[in-house]
Design a protein around this motif. Structure first.
Motif, PDB file in Angstrom:
ATOM      1  N   ARG A 171       0.674  -1.181  -0.003  1.00  0.00           N
ATOM      2  CA  ARG A 171      -0.104  -0.156   0.012  1.00  0.00           C
ATOM      3  C   ARG A 171       0.939   1.224  -0.094  1.00  0.00           C
ATOM      4  O   ARG A 171       1.973   1.204   0.355  1.00  0.00           O
ATOM      5  CB  ARG A 171      -1.034   0.012   1.208  1.00  0.00           C
ATOM      6  N   PHE A 172       0.210   2.424  -0.591  1.00  0.00           N
ATOM      7  CA  PHE A 172       1.076   3.629  -0.720  1.00  0.00           C
ATOM      8  C   PHE A 172       0.347   4.849  -0.182  1.00  0.00           C
ATOM      9  O   PHE A 172      -0.734   4.826  -0.330  1.00  0.00           O
ATOM     10  CB  PHE A 172       1.466   3.555  -2.080  1.00  0.00           C
ATOM     11  N   ASP A 173       0.951   5.878   0.197  1.00  0.00           N
ATOM     12  CA  ASP A 173       0.447   7.075   0.255  1.00  0.00           C
ATOM     13  C   ASP A 173       0.317   8.169  -0.912  1.00  0.00           C
ATOM     14  O   ASP A 173      -0.340   8.796  -0.884  1.00  0.00           O
ATOM     15  CB  ASP A 173       1.364   7.748   1.582  1.00  0.00           C
ATOM     16  N   LEU A 174       1.373   7.946  -1.759  1.00  0.00           N
ATOM     17  CA  LEU A 174       1.645   8.633  -2.699  1.00  0.00           C
ATOM     18  C   LEU A 174       1.886   7.595  -3.913  1.00  0.00           C
ATOM     19  O   LEU A 174       2.600   6.754  -4.005  1.00  0.00           O
ATOM     20  CB  LEU A 174       2.582   9.738  -2.774  1.00  0.00           C
ATOM     21  N   ILE A 175       1.129   7.940  -5.146  1.00  0.00           N
ATOM     22  CA  ILE A 175       1.499   7.110  -6.286  1.00  0.00           C
ATOM     23  C   ILE A 175       1.573   8.059  -7.460  1.00  0.00           C
ATOM     24  O   ILE A 175       0.532   8.984  -7.702  1.00  0.00           O
ATOM     25  CB  ILE A 175       0.305   6.111  -6.724  1.00  0.00           C
ATOM     26  N   LEU A 176       2.668   7.940  -8.227  1.00  0.00           N
ATOM     27  CA  LEU A 176       3.041   8.714  -9.333  1.00  0.00           C
ATOM     28  C   LEU A 176       2.811   7.806 -10.663  1.00  0.00           C
ATOM     29  O   LEU A 176       3.670   6.866 -10.788  1.00  0.00           O
ATOM     30  CB  LEU A 176       4.107   9.609  -9.348  1.00  0.00           C
ATOM     31  N   CYS A 177       1.751   8.023 -11.611  1.00  0.00           N
ATOM     32  CA  CYS A 177       1.795   7.118 -12.889  1.00  0.00           C
ATOM     33  C   CYS A 177       1.570   8.155 -13.821  1.00  0.00           C
ATOM     34  O   CYS A 177       0.527   8.557 -14.346  1.00  0.00           O
ATOM     35  CB  CYS A 177       0.540   6.285 -12.608  1.00  0.00           C
ATOM     36  N   ARG A 178       2.702   8.773 -14.382  1.00  0.00           N
ATOM     37  CA  ARG A 178       2.316   9.862 -15.129  1.00  0.00           C
ATOM     38  C   ARG A 178       2.988   9.663 -16.510  1.00  0.00           C
ATOM     39  O   ARG A 178       3.851   8.908 -16.750  1.00  0.00           O
ATOM     40  CB  ARG A 178       3.492  10.945 -14.592  1.00  0.00           C
ATOM     41  N   ASN A 179       2.171  10.044 -17.387  1.00  0.00           N
ATOM     42  CA  ASN A 179       2.553   9.887 -18.815  1.00  0.00           C
ATOM     43  C   ASN A 179       2.811   8.685 -19.407  1.00  0.00           C
ATOM     44  O   ASN A 179       3.314   8.152 -20.181  1.00  0.00           O
ATOM     45  CB  ASN A 179       3.731  10.602 -19.277  1.00  0.00           C
ATOM     46  N   VAL A 180       1.624   7.679 -18.711  1.00  0.00           N
ATOM     47  CA  VAL A 180       1.477   6.325 -19.014  1.00  0.00           C
ATOM     48  C   VAL A 180       0.223   6.033 -19.708  1.00  0.00           C
ATOM     49  O   VAL A 180       0.232   5.403 -20.774  1.00  0.00           O
ATOM     50  CB  VAL A 180       1.749   5.552 -17.744  1.00  0.00           C
ATOM     51  N   LEU A 181      -0.928   6.497 -19.263  1.00  0.00           N
ATOM     52  CA  LEU A 181      -2.274   6.281 -19.505  1.00  0.00           C
ATOM     53  C   LEU A 181      -2.487   6.838 -20.713  1.00  0.00           C
ATOM     54  O   LEU A 181      -3.438   5.985 -21.327  1.00  0.00           O
ATOM     55  CB  LEU A 181      -3.091   6.694 -18.486  1.00  0.00           C
ATOM     56  N   ILE A 182      -1.727   7.802 -21.349  1.00  0.00           N
ATOM     57  CA  ILE A 182      -1.866   8.388 -22.750  1.00  0.00           C
ATOM     58  C   ILE A 182      -1.758   7.361 -23.926  1.00  0.00           C
ATOM     59  O   ILE A 182      -2.272   7.235 -24.820  1.00  0.00           O
ATOM     60  CB  ILE A 182      -1.159   9.318 -22.975  1.00  0.00           C
ATOM     61  N   TYR A 183      -0.952   6.257 -23.406  1.00  0.00           N
ATOM     62  CA  TYR A 183      -0.601   5.084 -24.354  1.00  0.00           C
ATOM     63  C   TYR A 183      -1.443   3.968 -24.510  1.00  0.00           C
ATOM     64  O   TYR A 183      -1.363   3.214 -25.218  1.00  0.00           O
ATOM     65  CB  TYR A 183       0.837   4.630 -24.209  1.00  0.00           C
ATOM     66  N   PHE A 184      -2.646   3.889 -23.360  1.00  0.00           N
ATOM     67  CA  PHE A 184      -3.407   2.760 -23.398  1.00  0.00           C
ATOM     68  C   PHE A 184      -4.648   3.374 -23.919  1.00  0.00           C
ATOM     69  O   PHE A 184      -5.054   4.268 -24.162  1.00  0.00           O
ATOM     70  CB  PHE A 184      -3.644   2.552 -21.904  1.00  0.00           C
ATOM     71  N   ASP A 185      -5.502   1.994 -24.473  1.00  0.00           N
ATOM     72  CA  ASP A 185      -6.788   2.393 -24.829  1.00  0.00           C
ATOM     73  C   ASP A 185      -7.754   2.415 -23.604  1.00  0.00           C
ATOM     74  O   ASP A 185      -7.325   2.263 -22.319  1.00  0.00           O
ATOM     75  CB  ASP A 185      -7.223   1.044 -25.569  1.00  0.00           C
ATOM     76  N   ALA A 186      -9.090   2.746 -24.017  1.00  0.00           N
ATOM     77  CA  ALA A 186      -9.817   3.253 -22.572  1.00  0.00           C
ATOM     78  C   ALA A 186     -10.054   2.107 -21.697  1.00  0.00           C
ATOM     79  O   ALA A 186     -10.065   2.005 -20.626  1.00  0.00           O
ATOM     80  CB  ALA A 186     -11.179   3.714 -23.210  1.00  0.00           C
ATOM     81  N   THR A 187     -10.241   0.908 -22.267  1.00  0.00           N
ATOM     82  CA  THR A 187     -10.407  -0.452 -21.360  1.00  0.00           C
ATOM     83  C   THR A 187      -9.270  -0.666 -20.315  1.00  0.00           C
ATOM     84  O   THR A 187      -9.140  -0.725 -19.214  1.00  0.00           O
ATOM     85  CB  THR A 187     -10.626  -1.738 -22.189  1.00  0.00           C
ATOM     86  N   THR A 188      -8.008  -0.495 -20.806  1.00  0.00           N
ATOM     87  CA  THR A 188      -6.706  -0.710 -20.059  1.00  0.00           C
ATOM     88  C   THR A 188      -6.302   0.230 -19.217  1.00  0.00           C
ATOM     89  O   THR A 188      -6.221   0.435 -17.927  1.00  0.00           O
ATOM     90  CB  THR A 188      -5.648  -0.721 -21.274  1.00  0.00           C
ATOM     91  N   LYS A 189      -6.852   1.783 -19.584  1.00  0.00           N
ATOM     92  CA  LYS A 189      -6.733   2.707 -18.562  1.00  0.00           C
ATOM     93  C   LYS A 189      -7.828   2.626 -17.164  1.00  0.00           C
ATOM     94  O   LYS A 189      -7.257   2.717 -16.212  1.00  0.00           O
ATOM     95  CB  LYS A 189      -7.344   3.918 -19.148  1.00  0.00           C
ATOM     96  N   ALA A 190      -8.974   2.165 -17.539  1.00  0.00           N
ATOM     97  CA  ALA A 190      -9.963   2.005 -16.430  1.00  0.00           C
ATOM     98  C   ALA A 190      -9.280   0.650 -15.608  1.00  0.00           C
ATOM     99  O   ALA A 190      -9.393   1.182 -14.461  1.00  0.00           O
ATOM    100  CB  ALA A 190     -11.470   1.869 -17.144  1.00  0.00           C
ATOM    101  N   ARG A 191      -9.099  -0.200 -16.237  1.00  0.00           N
ATOM    102  CA  ARG A 191      -8.321  -1.508 -15.535  1.00  0.00           C
ATOM    103  C   ARG A 191      -7.344  -1.116 -14.626  1.00  0.00           C
ATOM    104  O   ARG A 191      -7.242  -1.310 -13.372  1.00  0.00           O
ATOM    105  CB  ARG A 191      -8.128  -2.820 -16.382  1.00  0.00           C
TER     106      ARG A 191
END
Length: 274
Positions: free
Chosen positions: A209-229
């Protein structure tokens, strides 16, 4: 020089999507040549068509994985897009220093960390806040699906150009040591970061578990289904009062009901209240 067969290209697209979540649409076929040509030359294939044919024949081979890794955009630099780091310094970290005062522990996840500049920037920033976190147990987990890029991140060695890109002269002098014409991140910073191979498509439950999560400039390369998952998975490991930081061009709107924007902060999201 032969042209890659359409079936071989389509098989490679499917392999990349399956392994990394990256969507290679037809208008991005130019990336096949620009990113795979070095492998063609290194492995002495006659041309790109021969390489893709071999990947289709042996999709489970190390060569196939190298080709998948090559398609990822490993663009990174220190304190990239300074706004998230300013928001961390001015708002998020002071808040967490109060809410975590009883445990004096802070866990941060840098997802898709590429060559390591983001997690090292986080470690530098935390070290620059001794009044907030002196004597705390500060843990930064940095993950990426590509083992070659993780190996480079672990080395903490950067060229002069990479060192100057994003770091002020003061930070360069404080946090980097000259070494053989390049610069290595100092041990004080390196010791705060643990690197681990991890694919966002595999979920996140095994990471803790985490207090902060950075997931930057990754989702833009995924399709909508993969982004949501992916967002749904991230929500399960973020503390209820923690924060998710996405890239400046990314949002959760219309993708997942697990998050809502944090008022007054750009690109920051929190777990949606029940």
């Amino acid at each position: 020089m032969s042209v890659p067969a359409a079936d071989d290209i389509e098989a490679f697209r499917r392999l990349v999507l399956e392994r990394s979540g990256l969507t290679l649409s037809a208008d991005k076929d130019y990336l096949l040549r620009t990113r795979l040509e070095p492998i063609v030359r290194h492995e002495t294939f006659t041309d790109l068509a021969a390489l893709l044919r071999q990947v289709r024949i042996a999709p489970a081979s190390p060569l196939a994985q190298r080709c998948v890794d090559a398609m990822a955009t490993h663009e990174s630099f220190f304190f990239r897009d300074i706004t998230p780091f300013d928001q961390l310094r001015d708002v998020l970290l002071p808040e967490l220093s109060k809410t975590r005062a009883h445990t004096r522990t802070l866990r941060i996840w840098s997802a898709a960390c590429s060559s390591g500049q983001e997690p090292y920037s986080l470690a530098m920033l935390l070290n620059e806040q001794p009044g907030l976190f002196g004597g705390w147990n500060l843990r930064i987990l940095a993950t990426d699906f590509s083992e070659p890029i993780l190996s480079r991140a672990r080395s903490a060695l950067y060229s002069d150009f990479e060192a100057r890109r994003g770091l002020s002269p003061e930070r360069q002098a404080r946090w980097l040591s000259p070494e053989s014409g390049a610069f290595r991140v100092v041990p004080e910073v390196r010791s705060m970061v643990q690197f681990r191979q991890h694919n966002l498509l595999e979920g996140a439950a095994m990471l803790g578990r985490f207090d902060l999560i950075l997931c930057r400039n990754v989702l833009i390369y995924f399709d909508a289904t993969t982004k949501a998952r992916t967002l749904e998975s991230i929500a399960t490991v973020l503390e209820p009062d923690g924060a998710l930081i996405l890239g400046s061009a990314e949002t959760v709107v219309g993708l997942d009901g697990s998050f809502e924007p944090r008022a007054g902060l750009r690109g920051v999201f929190q777990v949606r209240s029940a």
